[in-house]
Write an enzyme that holds these catalytic residues in place. Structure first.
Site, PDB file in Angstrom:
ATOM      1  CE1 TYR A  18       1.901  11.002   4.067  1.00 43.88           C
ATOM      2  CE2 TYR A  18      -0.382  11.340   4.712  1.00 43.88           C
ATOM      3  CZ  TYR A  18       0.908  10.944   5.017  1.00 43.88           C
ATOM      4  OH  TYR A  18       1.198  10.490   6.282  1.00 43.88           O
ATOM      5  CG  ASP A  31       5.612  11.303   2.595  1.00 44.11           C
ATOM      6  OD1 ASP A  31       6.353  10.380   2.182  1.00 44.11           O
ATOM      7  OD2 ASP A  31       5.212  11.374   3.769  1.00 44.11           O
ATOM      8  CG  HIS A  64       8.351  14.706   5.963  1.00 39.19           C
ATOM      9  ND1 HIS A  64       8.491  13.787   4.957  1.00 39.19           N
ATOM     10  CD2 HIS A  64       7.561  14.115   6.894  1.00 39.19           C
ATOM     11  CE1 HIS A  64       7.817  12.685   5.256  1.00 39.19           C
ATOM     12  NE2 HIS A  64       7.240  12.859   6.431  1.00 39.19           N
TER      13      HIS A  64
END
Length: 251
Positions: free
Chosen positions: A105, A144, A242
């Site tokens: 992330y 991500d 998302h």
């Protein structure tokens, strides 16, 4: 082998919005999540047949990553020793027999780019971490990554030039990574397809009109190219800002 990655933007909230329905239906061998936004003991997931690994952020309700895997990894590492972001629970590295899995992330540079310097330092540390592991066995990176790499990866690219997630500096870090022997798996299969996004603002009708960004990725070592079966985004799945992404690979 089927792998899924999803920034859930708060796992407890996502569970209330159908996370487990999707999780059970997709039946992934490895399921990675980012932005769990919880601490140990704040959720109990009954995931039959899966080993669970969590990297919690020290700050409550912030960041965090997790991996749920049917096969027990040979080893697990949390973080990469990055001083400022280590407490944010942003990386899990797992070793399996034939590959490393790295669930990430990436820090957001923030709207005013106040964190861009830290973000670029993170990119360099992550790059070194990945390259060191790639020397040993192939790497599958997912998560991500908080960057739309190309103009095709963002709906309104002209008005977003220079904004967080679409700065030259962030995009150049991604280019360097791909040029070092790695494949953006979705673009491997769909190099010119427009409208494939993984994140949408919560502003009204934005998602319905598909005004999005593709900032979630599965990236693999070049030598896994012939093992790839498919890579796609499940944009119809709600529960977060998302959507999940999936990689099918023969290993």
């Amino acid at each position: 082998m089927r792998l899924v990655s999803w920034n859930v933007n708060g796992l407890r909230a996502c569970v209330r919005k159908g996370f487990l329905d999707y999780f059970n239906e997709i039946d992934a061998d490895i399921f990675c999540v980012q932005e769990t936004k919880l601490q140990e003991g704040q959720i109990e997931l009954e995931l039959d047949g899966y080993f669970q690994y969590w990297n919690y952020a020290e700050r409550k309700g912030y960041s965090g990553t997790a991996v749920f895997t049917k096969q027990k990894p040979l080893s697990v590492k949390y973080g990469i020793g990055e001083e400022e972001t280590q407490p944010e629970g942003r990386i899990i590295t797992m070793e399996f027999a034939d590959f490393f899995l790295i669930n990430v992330y990436t820090p957001n540079s923030q709207r005013d780019l106040a964190r861009l310097g830290l973000r670029l330092e993170w990119e360099d540390a992550l790059f070194q971490h990945i390259m060191e592991h790639d020397k040993i066995k192939p790497v599958i990176l997912c998560g991500d990554l908080n960057v739309a790499h190309q103009e095709i990866d963002i709906r309104n690219y002209k008005t977003n030039y220079g904004n967080s997630g679409f700065t030259d500096e962030e995009r150049e870090k991604m280019t360097r990574f791909l040029n070092a022997g790695f494949i953006d798996t979705l673009r491997h299969f769909y190099p010119d397809e427009e409208g494939i996004y993984t994140w949408w603002s919560y502003m009204k009708t934005v998602r319905e009109r598909n005004i999005g960004w593709r900032i979630d990725y599965f990236i693999v070592s070049e030598r896994l190219k012939d093992n790839l079966i498919d890579s796609n985004a499940h944009s119809a799945i709600l529960g977060s800002d998302h959507c999940p992404i999936m990689l099918e690979i023969e290993i």
